[in-house]
Motif scaffolding. Sequence first.
Motif, PDB file in Angstrom:
ATOM      1  N   LYS A 215      48.978  16.574 -54.232  1.00  0.00           N
ATOM      2  CA  LYS A 215      50.004  16.238 -55.227  1.00  0.00           C
ATOM      3  C   LYS A 215      50.456  14.794 -54.965  1.00  0.00           C
ATOM      4  O   LYS A 215      50.194  14.245 -53.897  1.00  0.00           O
ATOM      5  N   PRO A 216      51.199  14.210 -55.930  1.00  0.00           N
ATOM      6  CA  PRO A 216      51.686  12.839 -55.694  1.00  0.00           C
ATOM      7  C   PRO A 216      52.493  12.719 -54.399  1.00  0.00           C
ATOM      8  O   PRO A 216      52.433  11.698 -53.722  1.00  0.00           O
ATOM      9  N   ASP A 217      53.231  13.786 -54.023  1.00  0.00           N
ATOM     10  CA  ASP A 217      54.091  13.631 -52.846  1.00  0.00           C
ATOM     11  C   ASP A 217      53.412  13.924 -51.507  1.00  0.00           C
ATOM     12  O   ASP A 217      54.032  13.766 -50.456  1.00  0.00           O
ATOM     13  N   ASN A 218      52.163  14.372 -51.504  1.00  0.00           N
ATOM     14  CA  ASN A 218      51.515  14.540 -50.192  1.00  0.00           C
ATOM     15  C   ASN A 218      50.293  13.631 -49.992  1.00  0.00           C
ATOM     16  O   ASN A 218      49.768  13.528 -48.889  1.00  0.00           O
ATOM     17  N   ILE A 219      49.857  12.953 -51.056  1.00  0.00           N
ATOM     18  CA  ILE A 219      48.638  12.132 -50.927  1.00  0.00           C
ATOM     19  C   ILE A 219      48.836  10.959 -49.950  1.00  0.00           C
ATOM     20  O   ILE A 219      47.926  10.603 -49.195  1.00  0.00           O
ATOM     21  N   GLY A 220      50.031  10.379 -49.945  1.00  0.00           N
ATOM     22  CA  GLY A 220      50.269   9.207 -49.095  1.00  0.00           C
ATOM     23  C   GLY A 220      50.053   9.531 -47.620  1.00  0.00           C
ATOM     24  O   GLY A 220      49.335   8.828 -46.908  1.00  0.00           O
ATOM     25  N   GLN A 221      50.640  10.634 -47.184  1.00  0.00           N
ATOM     26  CA  GLN A 221      50.517  11.048 -45.774  1.00  0.00           C
ATOM     27  C   GLN A 221      49.071  11.343 -45.418  1.00  0.00           C
ATOM     28  O   GLN A 221      48.611  11.024 -44.324  1.00  0.00           O
ATOM     29  N   LEU A 222      48.384  11.998 -46.358  1.00  0.00           N
ATOM     30  CA  LEU A 222      46.970  12.324 -46.097  1.00  0.00           C
ATOM     31  C   LEU A 222      46.149  11.045 -45.978  1.00  0.00           C
ATOM     32  O   LEU A 222      45.333  10.892 -45.063  1.00  0.00           O
ATOM     33  N   THR A 242      50.527  13.132 -63.253  1.00  0.00           N
ATOM     34  CA  THR A 242      50.406  13.458 -61.824  1.00  0.00           C
ATOM     35  C   THR A 242      49.117  12.857 -61.243  1.00  0.00           C
ATOM     36  O   THR A 242      49.125  12.338 -60.125  1.00  0.00           O
ATOM     37  N   PHE A 243      48.037  12.901 -62.016  1.00  0.00           N
ATOM     38  CA  PHE A 243      46.773  12.345 -61.498  1.00  0.00           C
ATOM     39  C   PHE A 243      46.922  10.841 -61.267  1.00  0.00           C
ATOM     40  O   PHE A 243      46.537  10.308 -60.223  1.00  0.00           O
ATOM     41  N   THR A 244      47.542  10.165 -62.245  1.00  0.00           N
ATOM     42  CA  THR A 244      47.736   8.718 -62.124  1.00  0.00           C
ATOM     43  C   THR A 244      48.634   8.399 -60.928  1.00  0.00           C
ATOM     44  O   THR A 244      48.383   7.454 -60.173  1.00  0.00           O
ATOM     45  N   GLN A 245      49.661   9.213 -60.746  1.00  0.00           N
ATOM     46  CA  GLN A 245      50.580   8.970 -59.627  1.00  0.00           C
ATOM     47  C   GLN A 245      49.881   9.184 -58.284  1.00  0.00           C
ATOM     48  O   GLN A 245      50.146   8.465 -57.310  1.00  0.00           O
ATOM     49  N   ILE A 246      48.981  10.144 -58.236  1.00  0.00           N
ATOM     50  CA  ILE A 246      48.203  10.362 -56.999  1.00  0.00           C
ATOM     51  C   ILE A 246      47.373   9.108 -56.692  1.00  0.00           C
ATOM     52  O   ILE A 246      47.319   8.636 -55.553  1.00  0.00           O
ATOM     53  N   ILE A 247      46.767   8.550 -57.740  1.00  0.00           N
ATOM     54  CA  ILE A 247      45.932   7.348 -57.566  1.00  0.00           C
ATOM     55  C   ILE A 247      46.788   6.172 -57.068  1.00  0.00           C
ATOM     56  O   ILE A 247      46.444   5.491 -56.097  1.00  0.00           O
ATOM     57  N   VAL A 248      47.923   5.973 -57.716  1.00  0.00           N
ATOM     58  CA  VAL A 248      48.817   4.861 -57.348  1.00  0.00           C
ATOM     59  C   VAL A 248      49.305   5.048 -55.900  1.00  0.00           C
ATOM     60  O   VAL A 248      49.254   4.118 -55.084  1.00  0.00           O
ATOM     61  N   ASN A 249      49.729   6.270 -55.567  1.00  0.00           N
ATOM     62  CA  ASN A 249      50.264   6.515 -54.222  1.00  0.00           C
ATOM     63  C   ASN A 249      49.172   6.384 -53.148  1.00  0.00           C
ATOM     64  O   ASN A 249      49.439   5.911 -52.038  1.00  0.00           O
ATOM     65  N   ALA A 250      47.957   6.810 -53.490  1.00  0.00           N
ATOM     66  CA  ALA A 250      46.853   6.696 -52.521  1.00  0.00           C
ATOM     67  C   ALA A 250      46.574   5.227 -52.230  1.00  0.00           C
ATOM     68  O   ALA A 250      46.430   4.818 -51.067  1.00  0.00           O
ATOM     69  N   ALA A 251      46.515   4.418 -53.282  1.00  0.00           N
ATOM     70  CA  ALA A 251      46.221   2.986 -53.095  1.00  0.00           C
ATOM     71  C   ALA A 251      47.351   2.317 -52.308  1.00  0.00           C
ATOM     72  O   ALA A 251      47.100   1.498 -51.420  1.00  0.00           O
ATOM     73  N   GLU A 252      48.585   2.692 -52.618  1.00  0.00           N
ATOM     74  CA  GLU A 252      49.719   2.083 -51.891  1.00  0.00           C
ATOM     75  C   GLU A 252      49.712   2.455 -50.423  1.00  0.00           C
ATOM     76  O   GLU A 252      49.992   1.620 -49.561  1.00  0.00           O
TER      77      GLU A 252
END
Length: 260
Positions: A215-222, A242-252
């Motif tokens: 999810k957007p809120d766990n991708i960053g930690q992973l 949500t998919f776009t937010q996952i992408i943005v958060n992963a890149a950040e």
Amino acid sequence: MKKPFIAGNWKMFKTVSEAVSLVQTIKAGVSHKTDCDIVVCPPFTALSAVSKTLEDSSIDLGAQNMHFESEGAFTGEVSPLMLKDVRCRYVVLGHSERRQHFKEDDALINKKVKTAVKYSLVPILCIGETLAERESRQFFEVVKKQFDESLQGLTGEDVSKIVLAYEPVWAIGTGQTATPEQAEQMHSYVRRLLNEKYGNEIASRVPILYGGSVKPDNIGQLMRKPNVDGALVGGASLKAETFTQIIVNAAEACKAEVHS
Ligand code: PEP
């Protein structure tokens, strides 16, 4: 800097018009994103229409399954040539839902992986243990068996062209994610298996995705874990936001790692 690889598995959801509408919104939301490899895997019926919608986009197309023969009397099946014809670059193979509901085993998955590589389709090969296998602490053994048998007979060069996805079955569609530590533990084990069998260069080149209630809120930690290269996303890829937010958060998360 690590470039995240985020793939959306739409499973048996979305009619053709819904799929086109979803991919148009995703495309608009990530048009500026060159710091992430993005793949969408719609159902077979929507592949052609989604492919046309993606013509001027850097988002890649993937299928969710395929047969291991290029053509033949296999009613209801779809061949690698048909996937190439609609410009698929990727194909998800060995997903736990195929293993569980359609009795696909590692020998069959191995045939599919070999065929995919032969036709220059990139397999996103899924491996992962069930809840019972985790609870009985057999998870390394199970994943090693899937890894060995699904990749049997492939050369190092073949393996350098695949993507692996660690998907613990107990985390798929359940809302229960593996902790970043559990994911990293398995990803580093899989990296070690790659290293032992195919050498360091190939081991460092093969992306290992995590899948299971991302999810957007766990991708960053992973993504902050060194051996997590991206995610295979099911439920959360069905909504553009949500998919776009996952992408943005992963890149950040990857950028923040470089600067920390
Ligand atoms: C998947 O289908 O591969 C998956 C990981 O699903 P979800 O994200 O819904 O758990």
